[in-house]
Design an enzyme around this catalytic site. Structure first.
Site, PDB file in Angstrom:
ATOM      1  N   TYR A 233       0.825  -1.204   0.000  1.00 27.53           N
ATOM      2  CA  TYR A 233       0.000   0.000   0.000  1.00 27.53           C
ATOM      3  C   TYR A 233       0.869   1.269   0.000  1.00 27.53           C
ATOM      4  O   TYR A 233       1.880   1.346   0.672  1.00 27.53           O
ATOM      5  CB  TYR A 233      -0.910   0.008   1.236  1.00 27.53           C
ATOM      6  CG  TYR A 233      -2.178   0.788   0.994  1.00 27.53           C
ATOM      7  CD1 TYR A 233      -3.356   0.142   0.631  1.00 27.53           C
ATOM      8  CD2 TYR A 233      -2.190   2.177   1.083  1.00 27.53           C
ATOM      9  CE1 TYR A 233      -4.520   0.861   0.381  1.00 27.53           C
ATOM     10  CE2 TYR A 233      -3.340   2.899   0.829  1.00 27.53           C
ATOM     11  CZ  TYR A 233      -4.501   2.233   0.490  1.00 27.53           C
ATOM     12  OH  TYR A 233      -5.644   2.957   0.233  1.00 27.53           O
TER      13      TYR A 233
ATOM     14  N   GLU B  90      -5.338   5.724   5.700  1.00 29.72           N
ATOM     15  CA  GLU B  90      -5.209   4.580   4.783  1.00 29.72           C
ATOM     16  C   GLU B  90      -4.280   3.498   5.316  1.00 29.72           C
ATOM     17  O   GLU B  90      -4.334   2.360   4.884  1.00 29.72           O
ATOM     18  CB  GLU B  90      -4.680   5.051   3.418  1.00 29.72           C
ATOM     19  CG  GLU B  90      -5.706   5.830   2.645  1.00 29.72           C
ATOM     20  CD  GLU B  90      -5.137   6.315   1.320  1.00 29.72           C
ATOM     21  OE1 GLU B  90      -5.275   5.607   0.326  1.00 29.72           O
ATOM     22  OE2 GLU B  90      -4.552   7.415   1.294  1.00 29.72           O
TER      23      GLU B  90
ATOM     24  N   LYS C 156      -0.820  -0.579 -13.724  1.00 26.20           N
ATOM     25  CA  LYS C 156      -1.499  -0.441 -12.442  1.00 26.20           C
ATOM     26  C   LYS C 156      -2.987  -0.726 -12.542  1.00 26.20           C
ATOM     27  O   LYS C 156      -3.663  -0.295 -13.465  1.00 26.20           O
ATOM     28  CB  LYS C 156      -1.333   0.980 -11.908  1.00 26.20           C
ATOM     29  CG  LYS C 156      -1.899   1.004 -10.522  1.00 26.20           C
ATOM     30  CD  LYS C 156      -2.079   2.277  -9.828  1.00 26.20           C
ATOM     31  CE  LYS C 156      -2.951   2.020  -8.600  1.00 26.20           C
ATOM     32  NZ  LYS C 156      -2.390   1.048  -7.661  1.00 26.20           N
TER      33      LYS C 156
HETATM   34  P1  AMP Z   1      -3.564  -0.902  -5.032  1.00 31.35           P
HETATM   35  O1  AMP Z   1      -4.851  -0.138  -4.954  1.00 31.35           O
HETATM   36  O2  AMP Z   1      -3.598  -1.861  -6.162  1.00 31.35           O
HETATM   37  O3  AMP Z   1      -2.370  -0.028  -5.039  1.00 31.35           O
HETATM   38  O4  AMP Z   1      -3.503  -1.813  -3.738  1.00 31.35           O
HETATM   39  C1  AMP Z   1      -2.833  -1.456  -2.568  1.00 31.35           C
HETATM   40  C2  AMP Z   1      -2.286  -2.694  -1.897  1.00 31.35           C
HETATM   41  O5  AMP Z   1      -3.374  -3.518  -1.456  1.00 31.35           O
HETATM   42  C3  AMP Z   1      -1.451  -3.596  -2.798  1.00 31.35           C
HETATM   43  O6  AMP Z   1      -0.111  -3.188  -2.844  1.00 31.35           O
HETATM   44  C4  AMP Z   1      -1.613  -4.939  -2.137  1.00 31.35           C
HETATM   45  O7  AMP Z   1      -0.745  -5.112  -1.042  1.00 31.35           O
HETATM   46  C5  AMP Z   1      -3.040  -4.891  -1.643  1.00 31.35           C
HETATM   47  N1  AMP Z   1      -3.978  -5.467  -2.627  1.00 31.35           N
HETATM   48  C6  AMP Z   1      -4.535  -4.823  -3.677  1.00 31.35           C
HETATM   49  N2  AMP Z   1      -5.392  -5.617  -4.356  1.00 31.35           N
HETATM   50  C7  AMP Z   1      -5.364  -6.815  -3.705  1.00 31.35           C
HETATM   51  C8  AMP Z   1      -6.025  -8.068  -3.894  1.00 31.35           C
HETATM   52  N3  AMP Z   1      -6.891  -8.241  -4.879  1.00 31.35           N
HETATM   53  N4  AMP Z   1      -5.751  -9.071  -3.035  1.00 31.35           N
HETATM   54  C9  AMP Z   1      -4.867  -8.892  -2.038  1.00 31.35           C
HETATM   55  N5  AMP Z   1      -4.231  -7.741  -1.796  1.00 31.35           N
HETATM   56  C10 AMP Z   1      -4.469  -6.705  -2.606  1.00 31.35           C
HETATM   57 MG    MG Z   2      -3.292  -2.988  -7.649  1.00 31.70          MG
END
Ligand code: AMP
Ligand code: MG
Length: 450
Positions: free
Chosen positions: A290, A325, A386
């Site tokens: 995150y 967050e 992304k």
């Molecule tokens: P993002 O919005 O894609 O930047 O997501 C932030 C973080 O949430 C990622 O770096 C992951 O660690 C976690 N994450 C996002 N999508 C998933 C998913 N579908 N399953 C598990 N973890 C997720």
């Molecule tokens: Mg993502």
């Protein structure tokens, strides 16, 4: 809410409470000297640091924490550099109350007057939040209060040759992961995007990756992308699929954990809260990817020009405050502890400071991170575009379709989402109702009827 070690300690007339954990402690021990000998816990190290350096010594602490120090008639409340563990304050007529959850401080009829280094918590007229990277000193007897900053996002940018920038990013992120696992076995929440895949690969590299886990719904998933990474690393991986409407029905949990009313941010946090709640076992040590997008400008895929890319980075780095967050309560509601290597202080400093041409380069977003991870991850992962968690899981679109199904006009969807978030917040934070007792559908019906 702590990492498990004793959170309070007293010595030399000073009481210390540490909610969270300190990282990169070897250097701090060296600076403190012999007084740090025999120190075991984070709270003991904070006490030793305080005794040597006083309030400005809080600038030396590097970690994920909120802390309180009491000495004589003085109370000092402090957050980590990015306020990743929220800390709330209610200063009444006869007491100062501090808590890592705002809902613990509702009720009572005093408090809420301005205090330096604090902001009002949303929807709660008597509860204030200590700002990120801030230490607030209060003297209850006299009502005196003052604040110092312990960290600020850098505004300058550094120019580095490609290879030097790549090597620095690799080293600083590796150190952030090492410091966070510190001999423990970790679960990584893995989407298969470059951010979480980097964390998984680095955790695996130090022998600390117990398992990666991915969330999907019937409206969407990123399972294939996550599986590619786990297969490449040869590590254990688990998938959790839930109904997308059931995911949206867990919004009371996300609001209760994040204690915010911003519907966009809730859409990012909801799938994570749902995943944390679905994980078997308790007390997991979870690493996430995150927050990488904020210093790297990853959300701004459309920003073509480097001037606009750097400007959105500067704005986002100065407006993360209060979004919660990174709050540990998101997983804490399910009994787990989270930590976020991309918001490690040194990682955040470096990524923010890199000139934007290293972030958007050769037609790629987050170029420097992708190059730093090239040797550790499959080619498809290094190049994967992304996808936000709210997009991949369908959280945004299914929440929208549930509103449309309840008779909300398309143009009103954003405003109704906000009203639902405010109404949920009023119940699970303002009245501290348990999220399992609050029905998303009932709140939606009330909002639509009004
Ligand atoms: P993002 O919005 O894609 O930047 O997501 C932030 C973080 O949430 C990622 O770096 C992951 O660690 C976690 N994450 C996002 N999508 C998933 C998913 N579908 N399953 C598990 N973890 C997720
Ligand atoms: Mg993502």
């Amino acid at each position: 809410m702590t990492d498990g070690s004793a959170p309070t300690i007293a010595g030399d007339g000073v009481g210390v409470l540490l909610a969270g954990e300190l990282y990169h402690t070897a250097a701090l021990r060296t600076a403190i000297g012999s007084a740090a000998d025999g120190v075991r816990t984070g709270a003991e190290l904070l006490l030793a640091c305080w005794l040597r350096y006083g309030t400005p010594g809080l600038r030396l602490l590097d970690g994920r924490f909120a802390a309180v120090v009491v000495e004589g008639g003085t109370v000092v409340a402090t957050t980590d550099h990015a306020g990743t563990v929220p800390l709330y304050l209610r200063w009444g007529t006869d007491a100062i109350e501090l808590a890592t959850e705002a809902k613990a401080l509702v009720g009572g009829c005093h408090g809420g007057l301005p205090v330096p280094g604090t902001q009002l918590a949303p929807g709660l007229p008597r509860v204030r939040r200590i700002q990120a990277g801030t230490a607030v000193t209060m003297v209850p007897e006299t009502g005196f209060a003052t604040a110092i900053r312990t960290w600020r996002p850098p505004m300058h940018r550094i120019v580095l040759p490609e290879d030097v920038a790549i090597a620095r990013v690799t080293a600083v992120l590796d150190e952030a992961v090492r410091s966070r696992v510190d001999g423990r076995r970790a679960t990584v929440v893995l989407s298969g995007g470059i951010d979480s895949s980097s964390v998984a690969a680095l955790a695996h590299g130090v022998g600390a990756l117990a398992e990666s886990v991915s969330l999907g719904t019937d409206a969407g998933d990123e399972f294939p992308a996550a599986r590619i990474v786990a297969t490449h690393l040869g590590t254990r991986h688990a998938e959790f699929r839930i109904g997308a409407e059931d995911l949206v029905r867990q919004l009371p949990w996300a609001v209760a954990a994040a204690e915010i009313v911003d519907p966009d941010v809730l859409e990012y946090l909801l799938p994570l809260v749902v995943l944390y709640r679905a994980l078997p076992g308790d007390g997991r040590h979870i690493l996430t990817g995150y927050g990488a997008d904020i210093p790297l400008g990853g959300m701004h895929r459309g920003a073509r020009r480097l001037d606009s890319l750097d400007e959105v980075i500067a704005v986002d780095m100065s407006t993360f405050e209060g979004l919660n967050e990174l709050s540990p309560v998101l997983a804490g509601v399910a009994g787990h502890w989270t930590t976020h290597p991309f918001w490690d202080r040194a990682v955040l400093d470096l990524l923010t400071m890199l000139e934007p041409g290293l972030k958007r380069r050769h037609g790629r977003d987050k170029w420097v991170l992708r190059e730093a991870m090239r040797g550790l991850l499959p080619e498809t992962t290094v190049h994967r575009p992304k996808l936000g968690i709210h997009e991949g899981s369908g959280a945004s679109s299914v929440w929208t379709s549930m509103l449309l199904g309840a008779g909300v006009a398309a143009v009103d969807v954003p405003a109704v989402k906000r009203s639902v978030a405010i109404a949920l917040h009023e119940r699970v934070v303002g009245r501290a109702e348990a999220p399992e007792d609050v029905s998303f559908e009932e709140v939606l019906r009330e909002v639509v009827a009004n």
